[in-house]
Design a protein around this motif. Sequence first.
Motif, PDB file in Angstrom:
ATOM      1  N   TRP A  72       6.884   3.006   3.555  1.00 31.47           N
ATOM      2  CA  TRP A  72       6.534   3.762   4.758  1.00 31.47           C
ATOM      3  C   TRP A  72       5.303   4.613   4.483  1.00 31.47           C
ATOM      4  O   TRP A  72       5.254   5.323   3.481  1.00 31.47           O
ATOM      5  CB  TRP A  72       7.664   4.706   5.176  1.00 31.47           C
ATOM      6  CG  TRP A  72       8.816   4.074   5.882  1.00 31.47           C
ATOM      7  CD1 TRP A  72      10.105   4.007   5.436  1.00 31.47           C
ATOM      8  CD2 TRP A  72       8.806   3.457   7.173  1.00 31.47           C
ATOM      9  NE1 TRP A  72      10.881   3.381   6.366  1.00 31.47           N
ATOM     10  CE2 TRP A  72      10.111   3.034   7.440  1.00 31.47           C
ATOM     11  CE3 TRP A  72       7.806   3.216   8.119  1.00 31.47           C
ATOM     12  CZ2 TRP A  72      10.469   2.390   8.627  1.00 31.47           C
ATOM     13  CZ3 TRP A  72       8.160   2.562   9.292  1.00 31.47           C
ATOM     14  CH2 TRP A  72       9.472   2.159   9.543  1.00 31.47           C
ATOM     15  N   ILE A  73       4.347   4.545   5.381  1.00 32.30           N
ATOM     16  CA  ILE A  73       3.214   5.462   5.379  1.00 32.30           C
ATOM     17  C   ILE A  73       3.440   6.421   6.532  1.00 32.30           C
ATOM     18  O   ILE A  73       3.646   5.992   7.673  1.00 32.30           O
ATOM     19  CB  ILE A  73       1.871   4.720   5.570  1.00 32.30           C
ATOM     20  CG1 ILE A  73       1.607   3.806   4.376  1.00 32.30           C
ATOM     21  CG2 ILE A  73       0.738   5.717   5.779  1.00 32.30           C
ATOM     22  CD1 ILE A  73       0.375   2.920   4.544  1.00 32.30           C
ATOM     23  N   ARG A 101       1.317  11.422  -2.344  1.00 31.02           N
ATOM     24  CA  ARG A 101       0.520  10.213  -2.571  1.00 31.02           C
ATOM     25  C   ARG A 101      -0.255   9.939  -1.283  1.00 31.02           C
ATOM     26  O   ARG A 101       0.278   9.337  -0.351  1.00 31.02           O
ATOM     27  CB  ARG A 101       1.419   9.030  -2.911  1.00 31.02           C
ATOM     28  CG  ARG A 101       2.131   9.183  -4.246  1.00 31.02           C
ATOM     29  CD  ARG A 101       3.194   8.109  -4.504  1.00 31.02           C
ATOM     30  NE  ARG A 101       2.818   6.778  -4.084  1.00 31.02           N
ATOM     31  CZ  ARG A 101       3.665   5.927  -3.484  1.00 31.02           C
ATOM     32  NH1 ARG A 101       4.915   6.265  -3.241  1.00 31.02           N
ATOM     33  NH2 ARG A 101       3.262   4.724  -3.146  1.00 31.02           N
ATOM     34  N   PRO A 102      -1.492  10.419  -1.202  1.00 25.92           N
ATOM     35  CA  PRO A 102      -2.253  10.264   0.040  1.00 25.92           C
ATOM     36  C   PRO A 102      -2.602   8.801   0.330  1.00 25.92           C
ATOM     37  O   PRO A 102      -2.684   7.973  -0.574  1.00 25.92           O
ATOM     38  CB  PRO A 102      -3.513  11.090  -0.204  1.00 25.92           C
ATOM     39  CG  PRO A 102      -3.626  11.260  -1.670  1.00 25.92           C
ATOM     40  CD  PRO A 102      -2.244  11.118  -2.241  1.00 25.92           C
ATOM     41  N   VAL A 103      -2.813   8.536   1.614  1.00 28.67           N
ATOM     42  CA  VAL A 103      -3.243   7.216   2.076  1.00 28.67           C
ATOM     43  C   VAL A 103      -4.565   7.423   2.815  1.00 28.67           C
ATOM     44  O   VAL A 103      -4.660   8.265   3.707  1.00 28.67           O
ATOM     45  CB  VAL A 103      -2.191   6.585   3.016  1.00 28.67           C
ATOM     46  CG1 VAL A 103      -2.716   5.293   3.627  1.00 28.67           C
ATOM     47  CG2 VAL A 103      -0.887   6.346   2.266  1.00 28.67           C
ATOM     48  N   SER A 104      -5.570   6.659   2.443  1.00 28.92           N
ATOM     49  CA  SER A 104      -6.899   6.815   3.042  1.00 28.92           C
ATOM     50  C   SER A 104      -6.978   6.144   4.411  1.00 28.92           C
ATOM     51  O   SER A 104      -6.187   5.248   4.733  1.00 28.92           O
ATOM     52  CB  SER A 104      -7.957   6.199   2.124  1.00 28.92           C
ATOM     53  OG  SER A 104      -7.825   4.785   2.123  1.00 28.92           O
ATOM     54  N   GLU A 105      -7.984   6.568   5.191  1.00 27.87           N
ATOM     55  CA  GLU A 105      -8.226   5.911   6.478  1.00 27.87           C
ATOM     56  C   GLU A 105      -8.609   4.454   6.259  1.00 27.87           C
ATOM     57  O   GLU A 105      -8.311   3.614   7.104  1.00 27.87           O
ATOM     58  CB  GLU A 105      -9.289   6.663   7.286  1.00 27.87           C
ATOM     59  CG  GLU A 105      -8.690   7.859   7.991  1.00 27.87           C
ATOM     60  CD  GLU A 105      -9.375   8.221   9.299  1.00 27.87           C
ATOM     61  OE1 GLU A 105      -9.646   7.325  10.132  1.00 27.87           O
ATOM     62  OE2 GLU A 105      -9.616   9.412   9.480  1.00 27.87           O
ATOM     63  N   ALA A 118      -2.489  11.190   6.339  1.00 26.76           N
ATOM     64  CA  ALA A 118      -1.578  10.082   6.042  1.00 26.76           C
ATOM     65  C   ALA A 118      -1.213  10.095   4.565  1.00 26.76           C
ATOM     66  O   ALA A 118      -2.042  10.407   3.707  1.00 26.76           O
ATOM     67  CB  ALA A 118      -2.230   8.752   6.407  1.00 26.76           C
ATOM     68  N   TYR A 119       0.039   9.751   4.294  1.00 25.52           N
ATOM     69  CA  TYR A 119       0.554   9.719   2.931  1.00 25.52           C
ATOM     70  C   TYR A 119       1.808   8.863   2.909  1.00 25.52           C
ATOM     71  O   TYR A 119       2.388   8.544   3.960  1.00 25.52           O
ATOM     72  CB  TYR A 119       0.860  11.138   2.432  1.00 25.52           C
ATOM     73  CG  TYR A 119       1.704  11.949   3.373  1.00 25.52           C
ATOM     74  CD1 TYR A 119       3.093  11.899   3.324  1.00 25.52           C
ATOM     75  CD2 TYR A 119       1.122  12.758   4.350  1.00 25.52           C
ATOM     76  CE1 TYR A 119       3.874  12.634   4.201  1.00 25.52           C
ATOM     77  CE2 TYR A 119       1.901  13.496   5.227  1.00 25.52           C
ATOM     78  CZ  TYR A 119       3.275  13.426   5.151  1.00 25.52           C
ATOM     79  OH  TYR A 119       4.042  14.149   6.035  1.00 25.52           O
ATOM     80  N   TYR A 120       2.236   8.483   1.697  1.00 26.69           N
ATOM     81  CA  TYR A 120       3.470   7.715   1.584  1.00 26.69           C
ATOM     82  C   TYR A 120       4.666   8.634   1.789  1.00 26.69           C
ATOM     83  O   TYR A 120       4.721   9.739   1.258  1.00 26.69           O
ATOM     84  CB  TYR A 120       3.558   7.005   0.228  1.00 26.69           C
ATOM     85  CG  TYR A 120       2.596   5.844   0.148  1.00 26.69           C
ATOM     86  CD1 TYR A 120       2.917   4.622   0.726  1.00 26.69           C
ATOM     87  CD2 TYR A 120       1.373   5.987  -0.477  1.00 26.69           C
ATOM     88  CE1 TYR A 120       2.029   3.557   0.672  1.00 26.69           C
ATOM     89  CE2 TYR A 120       0.477   4.932  -0.539  1.00 26.69           C
ATOM     90  CZ  TYR A 120       0.809   3.718   0.054  1.00 26.69           C
ATOM     91  OH  TYR A 120      -0.080   2.689   0.012  1.00 26.69           O
TER      92      TYR A 120
END
Length: 183
Positions: free
Chosen positions: A114-115, A21-25, A3-5
């Motif tokens: 948005w992710i 730009r990563p998005v964590s769990e 997952a990332y933006y």
Amino acid sequence: MRAYYFDNVPGDQRLPHDSQRPVSEETLKGLGILHWRIPIDTPGGWEPVIDDVARERGYKNRDTINVSKEGLGDLYEAKLKIFFEEHMHEDEEIRYILSGAGFFDIREHPSDEWIRVNILAGDLLVVPAGVYHRFTLDESNKIQALRLFKEEPKWTPHVRGVETEANPFRVEYVNSLKSVSVL
């Protein structure tokens, strides 16, 4: 799953659009998005693991969807457009990916960014009721997914708008985020 933006750069929706730009769990969990990694080649099969999750979460029905030119035929292009239009559902959207790959774009609240969640075979993703999202295939142009439902199978998208903001399922989702952030 990764997952990332979303980078918001114009172009083919099937491309990664990775902003780096990563998005964590943990961030996803904070938005109510749940993920399990259940490899297709799990010893004993993936089915018993899915059955356990279904029992735990109260999913009573399921079907399989093949989103590809072969699977949808003449409806392929129209369905892809519908899937990629920003919407929400009044039920959880639960998908276990059997083959192929795609992207669920989740609207982060309250930032409205948005992710992008890249899902692959073996990923089980749960998107709660009331979450704005959209879906697209990746460049392979195919995905096969097991869909799980709490009741009878249905897939009713509610396109984002003033009326949808007042939808009780949307209001409940937004309020659930406020109660989480206060803790």
